[in-house]
Design a protein around this motif. Structure first.
Motif, PDB file in Angstrom:
ATOM      1  N   VAL A   1       0.854  -1.175   0.000  1.00 26.16           N
ATOM      2  CA  VAL A   1       0.000   0.000   0.000  1.00 26.16           C
ATOM      3  C   VAL A   1       0.897   1.235   0.000  1.00 26.16           C
ATOM      4  CG1 VAL A   1      -0.247   0.164   2.518  1.00 26.16           C
ATOM      5  CG2 VAL A   1      -2.043   1.069   1.042  1.00 26.16           C
ATOM      6  N   ASP A   2       0.479   2.263  -0.730  1.00 22.25           N
ATOM      7  CA  ASP A   2       1.243   3.508  -0.773  1.00 22.25           C
ATOM      8  C   ASP A   2       0.743   4.468   0.294  1.00 22.25           C
ATOM      9  OD1 ASP A   2       2.693   2.543  -2.866  1.00 22.25           O
ATOM     10  OD2 ASP A   2       1.749   3.788  -4.392  1.00 22.25           O
ATOM     11  N   ILE A   3       1.688   5.151   0.928  1.00 20.75           N
ATOM     12  CA  ILE A   3       1.374   6.148   1.944  1.00 20.75           C
ATOM     13  C   ILE A   3       2.086   7.444   1.564  1.00 20.75           C
ATOM     14  CG2 ILE A   3       1.634   6.787   4.368  1.00 20.75           C
ATOM     15  CD1 ILE A   3       1.457   3.849   5.055  1.00 20.75           C
ATOM     16  N   ALA A   4       1.322   8.526   1.495  1.00 19.07           N
ATOM     17  CA  ALA A   4       1.888   9.847   1.227  1.00 19.07           C
ATOM     18  C   ALA A   4       1.927  10.608   2.545  1.00 19.07           C
ATOM     19  CB  ALA A   4       1.026  10.586   0.212  1.00 19.07           C
ATOM     20  N   LEU A   5       3.016  11.324   2.774  1.00 20.51           N
ATOM     21  CA  LEU A   5       3.127  12.111   3.995  1.00 20.51           C
ATOM     22  C   LEU A   5       3.946  13.353   3.741  1.00 20.51           C
ATOM     23  CD1 LEU A   5       6.180  11.573   5.439  1.00 20.51           C
ATOM     24  CD2 LEU A   5       5.153   9.338   5.653  1.00 20.51           C
TER      25      LEU A   5
ATOM     26  N   LYS B   1      18.081   7.023   6.940  1.00 17.87           N
ATOM     27  CA  LYS B   1      19.043   5.964   7.302  1.00 17.87           C
ATOM     28  C   LYS B   1      18.405   4.970   8.252  1.00 17.87           C
ATOM     29  CE  LYS B   1      23.236   8.641   6.632  1.00 17.87           C
ATOM     30  NZ  LYS B   1      24.343   9.357   7.277  1.00 17.87           N
ATOM     31  N   GLU B   2      17.612   5.458   9.214  1.00 14.20           N
ATOM     32  CA  GLU B   2      16.935   4.555  10.147  1.00 14.20           C
ATOM     33  C   GLU B   2      15.817   3.785   9.459  1.00 14.20           C
ATOM     34  OE1 GLU B   2      16.157   5.289  14.166  1.00 14.20           O
ATOM     35  OE2 GLU B   2      17.681   6.852  14.337  1.00 14.20           O
ATOM     36  N   VAL B   3      15.116   4.429   8.528  1.00 12.82           N
ATOM     37  CA  VAL B   3      14.087   3.728   7.753  1.00 12.82           C
ATOM     38  C   VAL B   3      14.726   2.579   6.986  1.00 12.82           C
ATOM     39  CG1 VAL B   3      12.558   3.967   5.747  1.00 12.82           C
ATOM     40  CG2 VAL B   3      12.467   5.650   7.585  1.00 12.82           C
ATOM     41  N   GLU B   4      15.897   2.831   6.415  1.00  9.95           N
ATOM     42  CA  GLU B   4      16.612   1.808   5.655  1.00  9.95           C
ATOM     43  C   GLU B   4      16.960   0.598   6.528  1.00  9.95           C
ATOM     44  OE1 GLU B   4      20.515   1.579   2.735  1.00  9.95           O
ATOM     45  OE2 GLU B   4      20.351   3.209   4.160  1.00  9.95           O
ATOM     46  N   LYS B   5      17.271   0.825   7.795  1.00 13.92           N
ATOM     47  CA  LYS B   5      17.643  -0.255   8.710  1.00 13.92           C
ATOM     48  C   LYS B   5      16.438  -0.921   9.369  1.00 13.92           C
ATOM     49  CE  LYS B   5      21.905   2.120   9.937  1.00 13.92           C
ATOM     50  NZ  LYS B   5      22.600   2.818  11.027  1.00 13.92           N
TER      51      LYS B   5
ATOM     52  N   ASP C   1       9.558   0.842   0.561  1.00 10.23           N
ATOM     53  CA  ASP C   1      10.338   1.568  -0.436  1.00 10.23           C
ATOM     54  C   ASP C   1       9.971   3.031  -0.331  1.00 10.23           C
ATOM     55  OD1 ASP C   1      11.555  -0.630  -1.661  1.00 10.23           O
ATOM     56  OD2 ASP C   1       9.900  -0.893  -3.070  1.00 10.23           O
ATOM     57  N   VAL C   2      10.955   3.886  -0.469  1.00 10.53           N
ATOM     58  CA  VAL C   2      10.691   5.306  -0.637  1.00 10.53           C
ATOM     59  C   VAL C   2      10.470   5.490  -2.128  1.00 10.53           C
ATOM     60  CG1 VAL C   2      11.577   7.641  -0.377  1.00 10.53           C
ATOM     61  CG2 VAL C   2      12.086   5.918   1.373  1.00 10.53           C
ATOM     62  N   ARG C   3       9.246   5.817  -2.524  1.00 11.58           N
ATOM     63  CA  ARG C   3       8.890   5.928  -3.941  1.00 11.58           C
ATOM     64  C   ARG C   3       9.228   7.296  -4.504  1.00 11.58           C
ATOM     65  NH1 ARG C   3       8.117   1.164  -6.078  1.00 11.58           N
ATOM     66  NH2 ARG C   3       6.623   1.980  -7.534  1.00 11.58           N
TER      67      ARG C   3
ATOM     68  N   HIS D   1       7.788  16.213   0.876  1.00 11.25           N
ATOM     69  CA  HIS D   1       6.603  15.427   0.517  1.00 11.25           C
ATOM     70  C   HIS D   1       7.131  14.065   0.086  1.00 11.25           C
ATOM     71  CE1 HIS D   1       4.381  19.151   0.763  1.00 11.25           C
ATOM     72  NE2 HIS D   1       5.358  19.706   0.051  1.00 11.25           N
ATOM     73  N   ILE D   2       6.744  13.043   0.828  1.00 14.56           N
ATOM     74  CA  ILE D   2       7.327  11.709   0.663  1.00 14.56           C
ATOM     75  C   ILE D   2       6.217  10.701   0.373  1.00 14.56           C
ATOM     76  CG2 ILE D   2       8.689   9.904   1.806  1.00 14.56           C
ATOM     77  CD1 ILE D   2       9.754  12.168   3.669  1.00 14.56           C
ATOM     78  N   THR D   3       6.476   9.804  -0.568  1.00 22.33           N
ATOM     79  CA  THR D   3       5.580   8.684  -0.815  1.00 22.33           C
ATOM     80  C   THR D   3       6.336   7.399  -0.519  1.00 22.33           C
ATOM     81  OG1 THR D   3       4.447   9.907  -2.559  1.00 22.33           O
ATOM     82  CG2 THR D   3       4.107   7.525  -2.511  1.00 22.33           C
ATOM     83  N   LEU D   4       5.737   6.570   0.333  1.00 20.94           N
ATOM     84  CA  LEU D   4       6.319   5.288   0.737  1.00 20.94           C
ATOM     85  C   LEU D   4       5.420   4.168   0.262  1.00 20.94           C
ATOM     86  CD1 LEU D   4       6.960   6.141   4.495  1.00 20.94           C
ATOM     87  CD2 LEU D   4       8.633   6.250   2.657  1.00 20.94           C
ATOM     88  N   ARG D   5       5.982   3.013  -0.013  1.00 22.63           N
ATOM     89  CA  ARG D   5       5.196   1.810  -0.283  1.00 22.63           C
ATOM     90  C   ARG D   5       5.558   0.781   0.779  1.00 22.63           C
ATOM     91  NH1 ARG D   5       4.619  -0.127  -6.156  1.00 22.63           N
ATOM     92  NH2 ARG D   5       3.124   1.570  -6.061  1.00 22.63           N
TER      93      ARG D   5
END
Length: 100
Positions: A46-50, A64-68, A74-76, A91-95
């Motif tokens: 699911v995609d989340i926009a924030l 860096k913490e998200v990566e770990k 995924d950062v889209r 403005h970030i979109t994550l999946r």
């Protein structure tokens, strides 16, 4: 919690929805090995926009913490609104992914 620890303030968190207001969940990823073979992909997403506010170094530390993180995501996309103060609007979109 990751954002707060790194000095990034999150707001306007929105789960992608379709015109009917239901969550858009991807079930057929073409990169999966079984696409088009009549089987159901066991992975959903699911995609989340924030939106976020913080310094560039705070955003770097947050990512860096998200990566770990053990949570698969995924950062889209990331877009940045410029600033003369050193505090930027992002403005970030994550999946997010999970097993069914």
């Amino acid at each position: 919690a990751l954002a707060a620890r790194n000095g990034v303030n999150l707001f306007n968190i929105d789960v992608a929805t379709n015109a009917k207001g239901t969550v858009v969940e991807s079930t057929n990823d073409p990169t999966a090995g079984n696409a088009g073979m009549g089987t159901v992909n066991p992975v959903s997403s699911v995609d989340i926009a924030l939106s976020a506010i913080g310094s560039y170094s705070s955003l770097q530390n947050f990512l860096k913490e998200v990566e770990k993180s053990e949570r698969l995501l995924d950062v889209r996309s990331i877009s940045v609104d410029g600033s003369d103060t050193g505090v930027y609007n992002y403005h970030i979109t994550l999946r997010l992914y999970w097993l069914r």
